[in-house]
Write a protein that holds these residues in place. Structure first.
Motif, PDB file in Angstrom:
ATOM      1  N   ASP A 132       0.796  -1.110   0.028  1.00 18.16           N
ATOM      2  CA  ASP A 132       0.061  -0.014   0.069  1.00 18.16           C
ATOM      3  C   ASP A 132       1.037   1.476   0.142  1.00 18.16           C
ATOM      4  N   ASP A 138      -4.662  -0.967   6.427  1.00 22.22           N
ATOM      5  CA  ASP A 138      -3.354  -0.837   5.849  1.00 22.22           C
ATOM      6  C   ASP A 138      -2.276  -0.822   6.910  1.00 22.22           C
ATOM      7  N   ARG A 157      -2.945  -4.407  -9.239  1.00 16.62           N
ATOM      8  CA  ARG A 157      -3.189  -5.731  -8.665  1.00 16.62           C
ATOM      9  C   ARG A 157      -3.433  -6.602  -9.693  1.00 16.62           C
TER      10      ARG A 157
HETATM   11 MG    MG Z   1      -5.266  -0.171  -0.323  1.00 16.86          MG
END
Ligand code: MG
Ligand code: ATP
Length: 312
Positions: free
Chosen positions: A92, A233, A148
């Motif tokens: 992240d 996160d 991703r």
């Molecule tokens: Mg994220």
């Protein structure tokens, strides 16, 4: 007739600031195990040169590549043979979104599709882990970007193995054999794409744990960035070493000549964007695309059309 040789040259050639040959510098050679310890997330060119100059050069490189990509995308579309798949993976706050936004900023939106892969839906979990991505691979002439990808299934799923339960694959047990079989499937899938006209390039934006902390804190300190902040996160950060091991193994096993990985230093956004733009430009240039040939008959028809229009 215009050919691909009319595209602007790769910026970085002949410059003084150590940004040249970015494509080779960050490529993970096929069959060679990756050691992230050998890759400095803070790399930012030749430290003997003032940062201001290096930054300026990197911004210039990005601008040149953005312009080149715009022309290449048109050529990609016109030649209608290849497609390009670009995969981004990262922890992240490593800057995936910003890299996509900046590097693709000059490209005709009709020629690009960006897909973000989040936690899988119930329908996605009813299929194999490649299925949802297969549906989004780019068609000929297009650039597809995965924010991703199926790599999550050997990264987050490896770090949090309970996620496998929801996938309900018969007789599956977490362990070396499972991850190796998934690497095999990925390599085979990418080989299939490559053999059928999809050029693949994969970026791991390599941000350091310290820089991630700094970016999270700046999101917390800045109310206009709160929307970007998710408390989960911070929890995920606790698994940093497990993620790095999962990345090392996955990248080592799946960096191939037909779908290479690039480990991009990401502590400085001006560096990662310059590197991504250079590698992507070089990848498309390597396809050797040419404009469709116009036959003598077509040329005659074009001339005739001109005469008609001028006579109106
Ligand atoms: Mg994220
Ligand atoms: P941003 O935070 O910048 O919006 P992001 O890509 O982190 O972008 P999020 O919605 O925060 O988007 O996170 C998506 C989450 O989905 C990630 O934590 C990722 O690991 C998870 N995810 C993606 N694919 C899978 C998968 N196959 N199985 C389980 N989790 C997944």
């Amino acid at each position: 007739m215009t050919t691909s040789s009319t595209l602007p040259g790769l910026a970085g050639d002949g410059v003084s600031l150590d940004f040249a040959k970015l494509e080779k510098r960050f490529r993970v050679p096929a069959g060679k195990p990756l050691r992230l310890a050998d890759h400095d997330p803070g790399w930012a060119g030749n430290g003997d040169i003032p940062e201001k100059e290096r930054k300026e050069e990197a911004r210039g490189l990005l601008a040149t590549h953005v312009e080149a990509l715009s022309q290449m995308q048109e050529l990609l579309w016109a030649s209608d043979t290849w497609s390009v798949l670009v995969i981004f993976q990262a922890m992240d706050a490593a800057g995936k979104d910003g890299a996509i936004k900046h590097v693709m900023s000059g490209v005709n939106p009709q020629g690009v599709e960006v897909t973000s892969f989040k936690q899988p839906s119930a329908e996605e979990l009813d299929h194999t882990f490649l299925w949802r991505c297969m549906k989004r691979v780019p068609s000929r002439g297009q650039i597809g970007i995965f924010n991703r990808s199926y790599y999550e299934d050997v990264l987050v799923v490896r770090v949090h193995q309970h996620l496998l339960e929801a996938q309900r694959v018969p007789d599956v047990k977490p362990g070396r054999k499972l991850w190796e079989s998934r690497y095999d499937d990925i390599v085979a899938f990418e080989r299939h794409l490559a053999r059928n006209g999809t050029a693949i390039v994969k970026f791991f934006l390599n941000v350091s744990r310290e820089e991630q902390k700094r970016r999270f804190l700046s999101r917390i300190d800045e109310p206009s960035k709160h929307w970007k902040f998710s408390p989960s996160d911070v929890a995920e950060r606790q698994h940093w070493d497990d993620y790095m091991n999962a990345y090392e193994e996955a990248i080592s096993a799946t960096s191939t000549d037909h779908a290479p990985w690039y480990v991009v230093p990401a502590d400085k956004k001006w560096v990662s964007r310059a590197v991504v733009s250079a590698v992507l430009t070089e990848t498309i240039r390597g396809l050797g695309l040419t404009w469709p040939k116009i036959s003598a008959e077509q040329r005659q028809q074009i001339e005739e059309a001109r005469r008609h229009l001028e006579a109106e």
